[in-house]
Scaffold this active site. Structure first.
Site, PDB file in Angstrom:
ATOM      1  N   ASP A 162       5.304   8.420  -5.910  1.00  0.00           N
ATOM      2  CA  ASP A 162       4.809   7.047  -5.117  1.00  0.00           C
ATOM      3  C   ASP A 162       5.935   6.119  -4.870  1.00  0.00           C
ATOM      4  OD1 ASP A 162       3.483   4.223  -4.578  1.00  0.00           O
ATOM      5  OD2 ASP A 162       2.223   4.503  -6.534  1.00  0.00           O
TER       6      ASP A 162
ATOM      7  N   GLU B 135       9.331  -2.621  -4.958  1.00  0.00           N
ATOM      8  CA  GLU B 135       8.281  -2.944  -5.729  1.00  0.00           C
ATOM      9  C   GLU B 135       9.215  -1.577  -7.167  1.00  0.00           C
ATOM     10  OE1 GLU B 135       4.292  -0.301  -5.527  1.00  0.00           O
ATOM     11  OE2 GLU B 135       3.932  -0.677  -7.431  1.00  0.00           O
TER      12      GLU B 135
ATOM     13  N   GLU C 248      -6.992   5.849  -6.638  1.00  0.00           N
ATOM     14  CA  GLU C 248      -6.711   4.574  -7.260  1.00  0.00           C
ATOM     15  C   GLU C 248      -7.742   3.873  -7.085  1.00  0.00           C
ATOM     16  OE1 GLU C 248      -3.012   2.968  -6.251  1.00  0.00           O
ATOM     17  OE2 GLU C 248      -2.404   4.249  -7.360  1.00  0.00           O
TER      18      GLU C 248
HETATM   19  C1  BDP Z   1       1.230   1.525  -5.571  1.00  0.00           C
HETATM   20  C2  BDP Z   1       1.260   0.550  -5.791  1.00  0.00           C
HETATM   21  C3  BDP Z   1      -0.273  -0.284  -5.674  1.00  0.00           C
HETATM   22  C4  BDP Z   1      -0.666   0.279  -4.149  1.00  0.00           C
HETATM   23  C5  BDP Z   1      -0.592   1.397  -4.111  1.00  0.00           C
HETATM   24  C6  BDP Z   1      -0.822   1.920  -2.531  1.00  0.00           C
HETATM   25  O1  BDP Z   1       2.131  -0.160  -6.419  1.00  0.00           O
HETATM   26  O2  BDP Z   1      -0.116  -1.595  -5.996  1.00  0.00           O
HETATM   27  O3  BDP Z   1      -2.158  -0.337  -3.853  1.00  0.00           O
HETATM   28  O4  BDP Z   1       0.630   2.083  -4.099  1.00  0.00           O
HETATM   29  O5  BDP Z   1       0.207   2.597  -1.605  1.00  0.00           O
HETATM   30  O6  BDP Z   1       2.734   2.213  -5.355  1.00  0.00           O
HETATM   31  O7  BDP Z   1      -1.910   2.270  -2.206  1.00  0.00           O
END
Ligand code: BDP
Length: 722
Positions: free
Chosen positions: A387, A415, A313
């Site tokens: 996720d 989340e 990401e």
């Molecule tokens: C996702 C979240 C993000 C995190 C990412 C992670 O939305 O904010 O940075 O996981 O685990 O679910 O790195």
């Protein structure tokens, strides 16, 4: 005369009544460590007898914590001041210590039993010695003593007998760690309980009592590490200014057996080291990390190590320099190893430019690296392959990397499960993954056994939970969010504990031992996560949430810069049906699992309906186990989710007058929000999917109140945790 006598009696009654009430508002701050006077007279008698004089032998910061906790806990629970002494009593009573700190414990002949429990385990025994009856908390280390102390307090809080005690307990998993996704400006990446509890500005000079209460709470459930900072890391935390602050926290936590870890931003050598590169094979980069790590240990001699999110990401990582994840992890591991530090390298990687199913990418990337990581590296794997969705099948990496210790990463912060306002007890979700059979070494190769290191004989093992803690007075926003923090710790200690057992403990400590409260609250908790699954993502649907805020529904999300951040990528609804074909005819993500697992999930007839649409694209008219068509079944499940929330509301309402007013009212109002949100999810999703199924919502079910256009326009502003 008579009147004043009556008045006097009345006043006496009022005083008596008031003295029974807690002297402070029940604001949730005390978590499960409430220590109020026990109401069971017979047990009180037994406890006073078994505990008698309380003796903690030895002096050290950890033993001071033990003494303080026993004085506070026992005085509160037993209703009279308990003072801990360090002189062994000749009359029996509670004795606490290690064979080194306590001559009496040394004398008890526990050597063999102590040998079997390792460095963090404890014994809790009823033991006769020289004609006296003792209750003994014995361990090899003071940390073990600390855990045993909290276990004893838990027995009292949950009103267990202290007669004939014979408890042996040691943690199954070695590293039991909270991951705080907290930024240095006190925002929290996905935090729904206010701002970060770390007040960086006032550190290192001001140690908030909250830090100590945080440490007490964690120690009480066996958590022994905390990663203070967000995985989307800021290299500033590695500068001297911040290291002094980190040191202050580490010093505060040390007596509670909690080590401090940091997230390491891979590009730190460039950002704060002024180098031109962060290439892990570049000698200058390696030298920079070595001296940085040496420097950290001058502040924090027992620093735990780093968690790293790399090439994920948008985060920098070794692949920026055409190096592998192992090159990156090993560079850090090499400089941490002589200091006893570790690297927790995250496997949460996927690339928009890779045309493959996101489900497959972490496995594709990491499996070939098995056996190439240094001994002090753990690869930290999310419970599922996408996720943190309300339900995910276990991650295919579990069972696929036998030569590497794999660490479990759970998300405690909700989340994707209603964030700070929905009641979702997550132990059943954690257990679902831990108990899942990977068949890596035949039947019984559960993810739990992989994570605790027992299946592949790893000397290190770990479980991480992304924290739901913030600076809200009650720590977690939802009073029931506390149960998820609690459950994570208990399962990290022993993943074979049951969700029900953990819920029961937590309810008794947090609310009441009265069966009239325990039973209904437990019932609410046990069904709550399934309720969320049903009103958000039933039958294996996933990633249907709104853009960026992740709070409400957004099954229509499409045409975004990354396909794998849209909902349509995952549900694949069309005129024929719905679901992601991950069998051979589709992405074949299933091929990443053991043959037994493939056989079960690969066939729609044997695939549990809970994950059906995760693995299969199923026709709208296909028959489901209930006899209904898929479309009707989806409608029923979505509606069932809403009904479950309504049932929780009813149960909670029945507790009016039993639960203290503050928490009663808060939960009641949050349940109202949850009911409204559940309808929002149900209606938005069904109306949207109906544009493909072109079938009516069954007659007998409640109909959506709004139109699809209206739902699509809803855009929560400034939702927390974006
Ligand atoms: C996702 C979240 C993000 C995190 C990412 C992670 O939305 O904010 O940075 O996981 O685990 O679910 O790195």
């Amino acid at each position: 005369m008579n009147l004043s006598k009556n008045l006097f009696r009345f006043a006496l009654l009022v005083v008596l009544f008031l003295s029974q009430l807690p002297s402070h508002a029940e604001d949730g701050y005390r978590l499960w460590q409430r220590y109020d006077l026990l109401q069971n007279k017979d047990l009180l008698k037994q406890y006073r007898k078994s505990l008698g004089e309380v003796v903690v032998q030895g002096t050290s910061p950890t033993l001071t914590v033990v003494k303080d906790e026993l004085e506070m806990g026992l005085s509160g629970l037993l209703g009279s001041k308990v003072t801990v002494s360090d002189q062994a009593s000749k009359k029996g009573g509670l004795v606490v210590g290690t064979p080194t700190t306590s001559p009496l414990i040394k004398d008890l002949g526990l050597d063999q039993r102590l040998k079997d429990i390792g460095q963090e385990g404890f014994l809790l025994l009823s033991q006769k010695h020289k004609g006296n009856a003792y209750t003994v908390i014995a361990a090899n280390s003071e940390k073990g003593v600390l855990y045993g102390t909290f276990h004893l307090l838990r027995l009292l809080q949950t009103q267990q007998s202290l007669e004939a005690l014979n408890v042996t307990s040691s943690p199954k998993t070695k590293l039991r760690i909270l991951n705080h996704w907290d930024n240095l400006d006190r925002t929290v990446e996905r935090g729904y309980a206010g701002f970060s509890i770390w007040d960086w500005h006032k550190l290192p000079d001001y140690i908030d009592q909250r830090y100590l209460d945080y440490a007490r709470a964690n120690a009480s459930i066996g958590i022994n590490g905390t990663v203070l900072t967000n995985v989307n890391a800021n290299s500033l935390v590695l500068t001297p200014e911040y290291l002094a602050k980190v040191k202050a926290l580490a010093d505060a936590f040390r007596p509670y057996g909690i080590k401090v870890y940091l997230t390491a931003r891979f590009s730190s050598p460039i950002e704060i080291g002024k180098l031109k590169t962060a290439d892990p094979l570049d000698p200058a980069v390696r030298a920079w990390w070595k001296s940085k790590v040496d420097e950290i240990y001058t502040y924090i001699p027992d620093f735990g190590g780093f968690t790293v999110k790399a090439n994920s990401e948008g985060q920098p990582g070794p692949q920026n320099y055409k190096r592998s994840h192992a090159d990156g992890a090993n560079m850090l591991a090499e400089v941490l190893a002589p200091k006893g530090g570790i690297v927790m390298w995250r496997a949460f990687v996927y690339d928009n430019n890779v045309p493959d199913d996101r489900h497959k990418q972490a496995y594709t990337e990491f499996k070939p690296l098995d056996g190439t990581f240094q001994g002090n590296v753990l690869v930290q794997v999310k419970n599922g392959a996408i996720d943190f969705q309300p339900r995910e099948p276990f991650h295919p990496l579990f069972g696929a990397m036998p030569k590497t210790p794999l660490m479990m990463e759970f998300q405690i912060t909700q989340e994707y499960l209603g964030q700070g306002t929905h009641l979702a007890y997550l132990a059943p979700m954690f257990k679902e993954t831990l108990a899942a059979d990977t068949y890596a070494k035949g039947k019984g190769s559960t993810a739990g056994k992989i994570v605790d290191g027992s299946l592949d004989n790893h000397p290190i093992s770990g479980m991480a939970g992304v924290s739901n803690i913030g600076n809200d007075r009650n720590w977690t926003s939802h009073p029931f969010g506390q149960a998820n923090w609690y459950a994570f710790g208990r399962l990290a200690w022993d993943h074979e504990l049951t969700s029900e057992g953990i819920a029961e403990e937590w309810i008794k400590m947090t609310f009441s031992n009265a069966p009239s409260q325990v039973a209904p609250i437990k019932q609410m908790m046990m069904g709550s996560r399934e309720a969320v699954v049903n009103y958000m993502t039933p039958m294996g649907l996933h990633h249907l949430m709104g853009w960026s805020h992740h709070y409400g529904p957004g099954p229509w999300i499409k045409d975004k810069p990354r396909a794998d951040w849209t909902s349509v990528y995952y549900h694949r609804a069309d005129e024929k049906g719905i679901g992601f074909d991950r069998t051979k005819t589709g992405s074949n993500a299933l091929s990443q699992y053991a043959p037994e697992v493939q056989a079960m999930w690969g066939n729609p007839a044997t695939c549990p309906e809970e994950v059906l649409l995760w693995f299969h694209h199923v026709a709208w008219d296909a028959k489901t186990k209930s006899g209904r068509t898929l479309w009707d079944e989806l409608c029923y499940r979505y509606s069932g989710g809403v009904d479950s929330v309504r049932a929780m509301q009813k149960t909670w309402n029945s507790l009016a007058g039993q639960v203290d007013k503050e928490r009663y009212e808060q939960v009641k109002q949050y349940l109202d929000i949850q009911e409204k949100d559940a309808r929002w999810w149900r209606d938005a999703c069904l109306l949207y999917f109906q544009t493909f199924s072109k079938r009516p919502i069954p007659q007998e079910l409640e109909k959506p109140q709004g139109t699809l256009e209206e739902y699509m326009k809803i855009e929560p502003k400034f939702a927390p945790g974006i």
